[in-house]
Enzyme design. Structure first.
Site, mmCIF file in Angstrom:
data_model
loop_
_atom_site.group_PDB
_atom_site.id
_atom_site.type_symbol
_atom_site.label_atom_id
_atom_site.label_comp_id
_atom_site.label_asym_id
_atom_site.label_seq_id
_atom_site.Cartn_x
_atom_site.Cartn_y
_atom_site.Cartn_z
ATOM 1 N N SER A 24 0.892 -1.246 -0.064
ATOM 2 C CA SER A 24 0.034 -0.067 0.137
ATOM 3 C C SER A 24 0.857 0.984 0.007
ATOM 4 O O SER A 24 2.021 1.235 0.489
ATOM 5 C CB SER A 24 -0.914 0.014 1.349
ATOM 6 N N LYS A 25 0.344 2.317 -0.592
ATOM 7 C CA LYS A 25 1.135 3.458 -0.624
ATOM 8 C C LYS A 25 1.448 4.037 0.746
ATOM 9 O O LYS A 25 2.532 4.930 0.841
ATOM 10 C CB LYS A 25 0.529 4.400 -1.782
ATOM 11 N N ARG A 26 0.870 3.775 1.614
ATOM 12 C CA ARG A 26 1.342 4.308 2.906
ATOM 13 C C ARG A 26 2.488 3.751 3.463
ATOM 14 O O ARG A 26 3.341 4.345 4.103
ATOM 15 C CB ARG A 26 0.087 3.969 3.936
ATOM 16 N N ASN B 100 4.839 1.674 1.066
ATOM 17 C CA ASN B 100 5.772 1.940 -0.091
ATOM 18 C C ASN B 100 5.278 2.827 -1.055
ATOM 19 O O ASN B 100 3.987 2.672 -1.253
ATOM 20 C CB ASN B 100 5.986 0.311 -0.502
#
Ligand code: GLU
Length: 485
Positions: free
Chosen positions: A255-257, A259
């Site tokens: 998830s962009k949180r 990576n």
């Protein structure tokens, strides 16, 4: 040219920044087609009209082209089974909804969103999974006709068997059994006449003669609905292969949180597409240690879809960095290296635009790297000292960074005007002046309080790079709040 080999597809939904997970699934399908002399096609799945945009569609196409993949059929190249964008196929789906109604495999449902919400609420309260309760399942034909004549909104839902299990074979998961009881009476055609993902996906896979459906494991639970549709229509179902999701090092879903997940982040930082594809391709081959560096041709040769792991593909950035470094050092001639570097620096016109923004701010050209270098840097070296000169306290700075980070995610368009408007709205929300909100962002994005105009810089850097810098900045500032500096 017609081939007799398998036909596979990547079917992205243009609802956000192109994700590395899309490149991962696309690569699998591409290698599958290449290995077996088949055809790889691209279809845009934009049935979710509220979230899909043409801008994101263009980004998906550009990002996948950047990876080096190419498709024989798609919205940009055409092909014998077009159109390849679902919103352009809307009229094609209608008769299929009617066919299922006529055959008694589907029914009209008049439940309002409010009623469905109450139903779900009651199910949640009773600890049951939310599922349509079948209120409209047995409406009399006359009632349906009169309610429709009266102009009531209606959707078409599929009928689901009540007993037993849906048994099927998955190329990765093996034999799978899912109780019918757990499968929802899925909406197939929405009130506005647009099909849902499930309906459009099955019809298109059939009409486009797809033989193998390889996609992310999050779709495994949808297979019973899809199998039922193939049966209801009397169509042969494709072979299903559900690939394990890419995960963060802690095994959580990528998830962009945690990576950066946008393909554009990796291109902006100067990863070579060959290295990224090599890295992703390693999830689909069995090779001894020491033989990791593989070109697309070598990946095709070693591609082994029968021995895939269910364990999850760990997105190990250090390994990607290591491979990327090796590609830069070992695979590029000095001429290639120079050409690739210039090409990279010019991505999205950031070099020329950066120079234009710099012209009025320098007295010597030699000041350019210091002033505009942050547009190209992979890391602007933020430390607590970077934020020490700000007028806002660390707690205020942190609030600004976190609010901006969250709100920028909600922006649909990413350009100077939209960033300008959003930051003004955020300032109002925070009850602060714009000139109070921007200095922490200057530092977060450029590493310095003296740099190029903020909105232009953010637009040039792109959302995925800005996201990552704000995230790093928030971590640095949070440590200052914690330590009272
Ligand atoms: N549109 C779906 C997605 O973006 C495709 C799933 C599939 O391949 O069936 O994940």
């Amino acid at each position: 040219m017609t081939t007799t080999g398998p036909r596979v597809r990547i079917a992205p939904s243009p609802t956000g920044e192109p994700h590395v997970g899309t490149a991962y699934i696309a690569l699998f399908n591409y290698l599958f087609a290449k290995k077996h002399g088949g055809t790889f096609i691209l279809r845009i799945e934009d049935t979710d009209a509220t979230r899909s945009t043409l801008e994101f569609e263009q980004k998906v196409l550009d990002a996948l082209k950047w990876t080096g993949l190419s498709w024989s059929e798609g919205p940009d190249v055409g092909g014998p089974y077009g159109p390849y964008r679902q919103s352009d196929r809307k009229a094609m789906y209608q008769p299929y909804g009617q066919e299922l109604l006529d055959k008694g495999h589907a029914f009209r449902c008049f439940c309002t969103p409010e009623r469905l919400e109450q139903m779900r609420e009651a199910q949640r309260a009773a600890g049951k999974p939310p599922k349509y309760d079948g209120l409209c399942l047995n409406l009399k034909a006359e009632e349906v006709t009169s309610r429709m004549a009266a102009g009531e909104a209606t959707v078409i839902r599929m009928k689901i068997p009540t007993d037993g299990n849906c048994e099927f074979h998955d190329g990765v998961y093996g034999d799978v059994s899912i109780p019918w009881d757990s499968v929802d009476m899925q909406v197939l055609i929405k009130a506005d006449g647009m099909p849902t993902y499930h309906m459009a996906n099955v019809i298109d896979d059939h009409l486009m003669k797809i033989t193998h459906v390889a996609r992310g494991e999050e779709w495994l639970a949808s297979v019973p609905k899809h199998i039922l549709l193939y049966r209801y229509f009397g169509w042969e179902q494709p072979v299903f292969m559900h690939l394990s999701l890419m995960r963060n090092a802690d095994k959580s879903k990528l998830s962009k949180r945690k990576n950066p997940t946008s393909i554009s982040y990796y291109s902006a930082l100067g990863y070579l597409p060959e290295a990224l594809m090599n890295f992703l391709g390693l999830f689909f081959v069995q090779i001894p240690e020491g033989e990791e560096m593989l070109t697309m041709d070598e990946l095709t040769e070693k591609f082994d879809p029968d021995n895939l792991s269910k364990a999850g593909a760990i997105f190990d950035i250090q390994k990607l960095d290591w491979l990327n470094g090796r590609w830069i050092r070992e695979k590029l001639s000095p001429e290639d290296f120079i050409a690739r570097t210039l090409e990279w620096a010019s991505e999205n016109s950031r070099l020329t635009e950066g120079l234009k923004l710099s012209q009025s701010r320098i007295s010597k050209l030699g000041e350019l790297p210091g002033l505009a270098g942050f547009l190209l840097s992979s890391d602007v070296g933020l430390t607590p000292a970077s934020f020490a000169g700000l007028k806002t306290t660390p707690a205020e700075t942190l609030e600004i960074l976190q609010t901006v980070q969250a709100d920028l995610e909600k922006m649909i368009e990413w350009n100077v005007e939209s960033i300008d408007a959003e930051l003004r709205a955020i300032s109002d929300k925070l009850g602060k002046k714009l000139r109070v909100v921007t200095p922490p962002l200057f530092v977060a994005v450029s590493g310095s309080s003296r740099s190029l105009p903020l909105f232009d810089s953010m637009a040039l850097l792109g959302r995925s790079v800005v996201r990552q810098r704000l995230k790093i900045a928030a971590t640095v500032v949070a440590s200052m709040v914690g330590s009272g500096t």
